[in-house]
Each structure stands twice: as C-alpha cells, then as structure tokens.
Design a protein around this motif. Structure first.
Motif, PDB file in Angstrom:
ATOM      1  N   UNK A   1       0.830  -1.212   0.000  1.00  0.00           N
ATOM      2  CA  UNK A   1       0.000   0.000   0.000  1.00  0.00           C
ATOM      3  C   UNK A   1       0.861   1.258   0.000  1.00  0.00           C
ATOM      4  N   UNK A   2       2.026   1.198   0.642  1.00  0.00           N
ATOM      5  CA  UNK A   2       2.920   2.355   0.657  1.00  0.00           C
ATOM      6  C   UNK A   2       3.413   2.667  -0.754  1.00  0.00           C
ATOM      7  N   UNK A   3       3.762   1.636  -1.507  1.00  0.00           N
ATOM      8  CA  UNK A   3       4.202   1.855  -2.883  1.00  0.00           C
ATOM      9  C   UNK A   3       3.050   2.350  -3.756  1.00  0.00           C
ATOM     10  N   UNK A   4       1.863   1.795  -3.558  1.00  0.00           N
ATOM     11  CA  UNK A   4       0.712   2.250  -4.335  1.00  0.00           C
ATOM     12  C   UNK A   4       0.378   3.704  -4.005  1.00  0.00           C
ATOM     13  N   UNK A   5       0.426   4.053  -2.725  1.00  0.00           N
ATOM     14  CA  UNK A   5       0.131   5.429  -2.313  1.00  0.00           C
ATOM     15  C   UNK A   5       1.123   6.407  -2.919  1.00  0.00           C
TER      16      UNK A   5
ATOM     17  N   UNK B   1      16.524  -0.080  -6.463  1.00  0.00           N
ATOM     18  CA  UNK B   1      16.482   0.471  -5.113  1.00  0.00           C
ATOM     19  C   UNK B   1      17.840   0.999  -4.646  1.00  0.00           C
ATOM     20  N   UNK B   2      18.706   1.339  -5.592  1.00  0.00           N
ATOM     21  CA  UNK B   2      19.994   1.910  -5.225  1.00  0.00           C
ATOM     22  C   UNK B   2      21.026   0.858  -4.856  1.00  0.00           C
TER      23      UNK B   2
ATOM     24  N   UNK C   1       9.662   2.702   0.185  1.00  0.00           N
ATOM     25  CA  UNK C   1       8.711   3.255  -0.788  1.00  0.00           C
ATOM     26  C   UNK C   1       9.178   4.588  -1.354  1.00  0.00           C
ATOM     27  N   UNK C   2      10.052   5.259  -0.623  1.00  0.00           N
ATOM     28  CA  UNK C   2      10.541   6.547  -1.101  1.00  0.00           C
ATOM     29  C   UNK C   2      11.720   6.464  -2.043  1.00  0.00           C
TER      30      UNK C   2
ATOM     31  N   UNK D   1       6.577  10.325   2.269  1.00  0.00           N
ATOM     32  CA  UNK D   1       5.805   9.091   2.048  1.00  0.00           C
ATOM     33  C   UNK D   1       4.848   8.850   3.213  1.00  0.00           C
ATOM     34  N   UNK D   2       5.324   9.070   4.416  1.00  0.00           N
ATOM     35  CA  UNK D   2       4.453   8.895   5.590  1.00  0.00           C
ATOM     36  C   UNK D   2       3.286   9.863   5.537  1.00  0.00           C
TER      37      UNK D   2
END
Length: 613
Positions: free
Chosen positions: A78-82, A167-168, A199-200, A224-225
C-alpha cells in the motif's frame, strides 16, 4: 466542405494507425522478447557455518532476490501504491488523471520532466525500454503497458514491479533492498519507518537510499508517511513516530564491502570456483547460475579461509618480490575425510573473474610429484617397502640421464631415506622398474590423468607436460591421508532453489583406490620428510605433518642454476590436506625464485597453524 472532410479522414486514419500501433507494438515486444519477463534472482553462496559469503550479480542487473506478493506485508504494498500509483487497481494500465496532470505540468514548464506513469508503465519501461524522455518512447511505454494489462493480472504486475524496481546500490526489488538496508530477510518484520523508506527510494535511488544519504532519505520518508496518512493507511501518531527514527545501518551493511553483495575479499577465488562447479554440476551457464535464485551451500571454513587470506596479505612471506612484480602464490585446503574444500586462494590479490591459480593445471610439481608417480606405485606393486634398498648412482635410460642435485651419489639408499632427502636417481629407477603404464594408472586413481606426452621417465621428477594445479595435488595426497580412500575434491555440499527444493546434493564416495598399507607406509615416509628432511619448515609442533616439497629450476640462460621457477609444498595432518604453490606468473631473467621450497613449506605451516587453532 470537401477540405474539412479530407482533414477528418486524415485525422481518423492517423488515429486508427496510432491505435493499431498501440495494440500491436506492445504485444509484439512481449512475444518477441520473452527473456525480459524471466524471473532473475541472485544466487546466494554460504560457507560451512551457513553464513552468507556472496550474493551474485544477476545476468543483466545487480543483486536481486525474488519474492512472491504474499511474502510482502500489505502495508508495504500500500505504501508503494500510495506513492507511485494510488489508482493502480482501478485503471487499465494508464492513469489518465495522473497523466493529464503530468501533461499540464509539462506544458507549463515547456519540457517533459513529469512522467505521470502508472506502475504498469514503469514496469514496461524498466523491462523493455530506456529512460529517454521522448514522445516515441512514451508511446511505446503505453503500448507495452496495455499489452501487460491484457496478459497479466493486477497482482502479477504489482509483484513483478516490486521485484524489479531499482532500489539503489545495485539492489533490485524490495526483498533485496530490505536485506541490504535493514538486514531483514522476512519482510513481514519490517517496521513502518523502514517500509516508508523503501517506498521513497524509486524516485531517486542514488540519493534517497539511507546508506549514502541518510538525511535526504529521512526527508523523503517523511513525504511518504504524509501520503500514507493522507490516504488513511496510518494514524497521525504512527506517522510522527516513524518520522523521528534515525537510520542506523545493521551489521549486514556495516560488514559489507564497497560493492554491496560482493563476497568478502577472502572468498573471491573460492566463489569463482563455486560458480564454475555449480555450472558444471547443473548444466546451466555461469550467467544462468548467478541469477537462478539458488542457495549454494559450501564446505568452506571461515577460520581457515581468513587465516589463508591474512597470510597471503603478509608481504614478509614472499621474500622474492621484485619492485615491478609480486611473487604469486595459491593454496587449497581439503578435508580428506569427505573431499570438501575448506579454503582456497587463487592468488595474493585475487580479483573476481581473474586468474585462479589454485585450479589451473599450469605448473610443474617437481619433487612433490614423486610420491604420486614413483614411490606410491612402487609400494602398491608389492615389490618394494620403505626399507627397500635402491640404487643411487648415475644411470642412463636411453637418451635420458637424470642427475642428483649437486652431482652427489651414495651408491645405494633405503627408499624412505631417498624420499626424505628428495634424491632424484632412486625415484627415476623406481619408476622404470614399476613401469610407466602402471604408474600412470596409479596417478589416475588419485585423480591425476596424464597424457601420452607424459609417457617418459622425467615425470618421476615432476616434469609433467601440461602441469598440475594445487587442487589436484592436494586431492591426490588426500588418498594417502585417508588410508587409501578417495573423496573427489569439491566445494559444493548442496544446491537448493528459491523454494527450498534440492537441486543437487553431494555424496562422498570414500572409495578405496589404493591399499591402506600403501597409504599408511607413504604417510610414515612423508612424516619423516617433515620431521627430518626437506619439509622441516612445515612442522606444526604437536600436530604430526606428512608432506613433500617440490622445486623446479628456472633453467634460464645466463642465470644461476640455483634460480627456481616453481616452489611447492603438499602435506597433511590427521584432519586436512593442503597444497601450496609459489612462483612468478612469467619467469624470466629478471623474475625468478631465489628461495627454495622451504618458503612454501613455511607458508603451509603458518596457514594451517592459524586455521586449526
């Protein structure tokens, strides 16, 4: 009137062609490039204690570990979707609201800086395209996204996206990143602040990963939060608590080398050899092996490997170094009871994919070959014993006339004494008496196959045409150490796939290839070599050592006859067998060994002493 009609026809035709392009280009890409959809996951190599020593590069990327969607916590998804695509489950690959907003921003700023890409579009771009911000690339991205939506479910697309997103620090996918940045194998154990940090990252992996830029990462995490709170995924209290956490790298990061996932420098040669062995055992190419997502369990011993690496790093062990070139060396330790390689160094400064001298059949073994080709076959034939008296005199065999070092001969000598003092004439006489064919067969039983070029008596003194590797020399001596039983030298214990299924498991043979009486007699003679003969610098105090030195002369015109090319010591204790080689990669008038084989024996003792403390 006709002009308007013509324009309308042209517009309709253009739109039709555009639509046909959109529906055919993407489907063609999926059909013609199936390899882009293949799951790539880094293979992991562990040592005998189960500790991860290397995580391998996938074929085209960096480090990756594939995870199914149900292995990821809902809050992570959900964090990635948001953050990336809040309407993902409500569109067919194109988020027209987000796209419209991005187009307006592009028009206002007169550039193509805003992407407006859905997760499906990002997946399409990452799998098939590059990052060029052009109109044609955008069209192709949309077309592939449409094809992906038609072929795969939303969950399948999200799973693929979360596994291949960069992701670096050469990490691809959330599972690899969770391990790299937080030391988490089980993603369900991730805390909220860690989830938001992950997610960021996709917006700027090089600047928002917490290792390289902890403050920027923390600022991005706060954004993100905020999005997660705005969309009702977390409470305000949770948001504030997660914002305040400072990043502390876990031990897995603190111990990592400058290239994440690369094995410890001590293991470089061994890891290369493991990849080659896995490829040979499974029939997969080395590239396929690296990205198969396997866990390869080895028998490598951490203490032994680190002891070997530390000794090789000590320049005082290599007195013949030149200003323009170092003396090289290689070493292998094998457990004679099961054939497991416990440690390996392919050079003093081994490089990934570089020369691995430990496994190259390139060096003449000198007198360290005498037990394998002369004394061993003689004992096995039953015609000779350690106390047998052998001639020690200048003799000629056709056109071949071997000589003793210094031209000294005693007339006759006991076999055990001849080996202890490494005298040449008795060894050649023994080989002649036993027979070349029989000796070749004996060596083959110890794992050393000799060619037709070696059907000559000079092999009694280690004049092998192709040369042998420390690995093969150590394996041959394990037979003496293991009472005549052979266990094929190997690095890999077991290979399991990403689901834990066994692909390969080694079975030790412990095959009796020579008589135990021959092996035990050889051990007694080789113990005398170390306690009283040429191998005295290999002594380990209370641990009895059996072994043999080996030296080959440089034979360079204009250079002293005492100049050497190869220095060897091969020996064993009651637990482990090891072979050491030292020399220059290319011997010439400026680069040769001034030392004798005693330095190789001393290197053996130094490593074994530290390895077995």
């Amino acid at each position: 009137m006709y002009y308007v009609f013509d324009v309308a026809v042209v517009v309709v035709l253009i739109l039709t062609l555009f639509y046909l392009y959109l529906i055919t280009y993407g489907e063609g890409m999926l059909r013609n490039r199936p390899e882009a959809m293949q799951v790539a996951s880094s293979t992991i190599i562990t040592n005998a204690e189960g500790t991860e020593i290397s995580r391998l590069h996938t074929q085209t990327k960096g480090y990756s570990e594939y995870a199914e969607l149900n292995a990821m916590p809902d809050l992570l998804k959900m964090a990635f979707l948001a953050t990336e695509d809040r309407r993902f489950y409500n569109h067919d690959g194109l988020d027209f609201i987000g796209l419209g907003r991005a187009i307006m921003q592009d028009i206002l700023h007169m550039n193509l800086s805003q992407g407006g890409s859905s997760i499906t579009q990002q997946l399409a771009r990452n799998l098939y395209l590059n990052g060029d911000k052009t109109l044609s690339r955008k069209m192709n991205e949309i077309s592939i996204a449409m094809a992906l939506e038609k072929k795969y479910s939303k969950d399948e697309i999200l799973e693929m996206y979360l596994n291949q997103i960069y992701m670096g620090r050469q990490e691809y996918g959330v599972k690899a990143a969770a391990w790299r940045y937080f030391g988490m194998k089980d993603m369900h154990q991730l805390k909220l602040w860690q989830i938001a940090t992950l997610a960021g990252m996709p917006k700027g992996p090089s600047i928002y990963n917490p290792v390289d830029h902890p403050e920027l990462s923390k600022q991005r995490r706060a954004v993100i939060l905020g999005l997660m709170h705005e969309q009702g995924l977390i409470t305000r209290k949770q948001m504030l608590q997660a914002r305040g956490v400072d990043y502390t790298p876990p031990e897995t990061v603190l111990n990592a080398t400058t290239t994440p996932g690369l094995s410890e420098p001590a293991y470089v040669s061994a890891v290369d050899a493991v990849i080659q062995e896995a490829s040979r055992l499974t029939g997969k190419s080395e590239a396929e092996t690296q990205s198969a997502g396997w866990v390869i369990q080895t028998g490598l011993d951490e203490q032994a490997q680190l002891a070997m690496a530390e000794t090789f790093a000590d320049a005082t062990r290599f007195p013949d170094d030149r200003q323009d070139e170092q003396v090289q060396a290689s070493m292998v330790i094998i457990d004679q009871h099961n054939g497991e390689v416990k440690a390996m160094m392919g050079g003093r400064n081994p490089l990934k994919g570089g020369i691995n001298r430990a496994i190259m059949d390139a060096r003449q073994p000198g007198s360290s070959f005498k037990p394998i080709i002369a004394y061993g076959p003689a004992l096995e034939s039953g015609k000779f014993k350690p106390e047998s008296i052998l001639p020690d005199k200048r003799m000629q065999y056709g056109s071949y006339q071997p000589s003793n070092l210094g031209g000294r001969y005693s007339g006759s000598i006991a076999m055990s004494q001849a080996l202890q003092k490494s005298i040449n004439a008795p060894a050649v006489w023994l080989l002649h008496e036993t027979g070349l064919k029989y000796a070749h067969q004996f060596a083959a039983r110890l794992g050393i196959e000799l060619g037709k070029e070696d059907l000559n008596l000079s092999i009694a003194l280690g004049g092998v045409h192709q040369g042998v590797s420390p690995m093969k020399m150590a394996q041959a001596y394990t037979v003496f150490a293991n009472h005549g039983k052979l266990n094929t030298a190997h690095l890999i214990r077991k290979i399991t796939d990403s689901r834990g299924r066994t692909i390969y498991a080694h079975k030790s043979e412990n095959k009796q290839v020579i008589s135990s009486s021959t092996a035990n007699a050889m051990t007694r003679m080789l113990q005398n070599v170390v306690s009283q003969g040429t191998g005295s610098r290999a002594q380990l105090g209370q641990h009895k050592v059996a072994g043999k030195t080996g030296t080959t002369q440089a034979a360079i015109p204009g250079v002293s006859r005492e100049a050497n090319r190869d220095l060897w010591f091969v020996g064993y204790t009651s637990n482990w067998t090891a072979a050491v080689w030292m020399g220059f990669d290319h011997t010439d008038a400026e680069h040769y060994m001034k030392s004798g084989s005693g330095v190789a024996a001393e290197l053996f003792a130094t490593v074994m002493r530290s390895a077995t403390q």
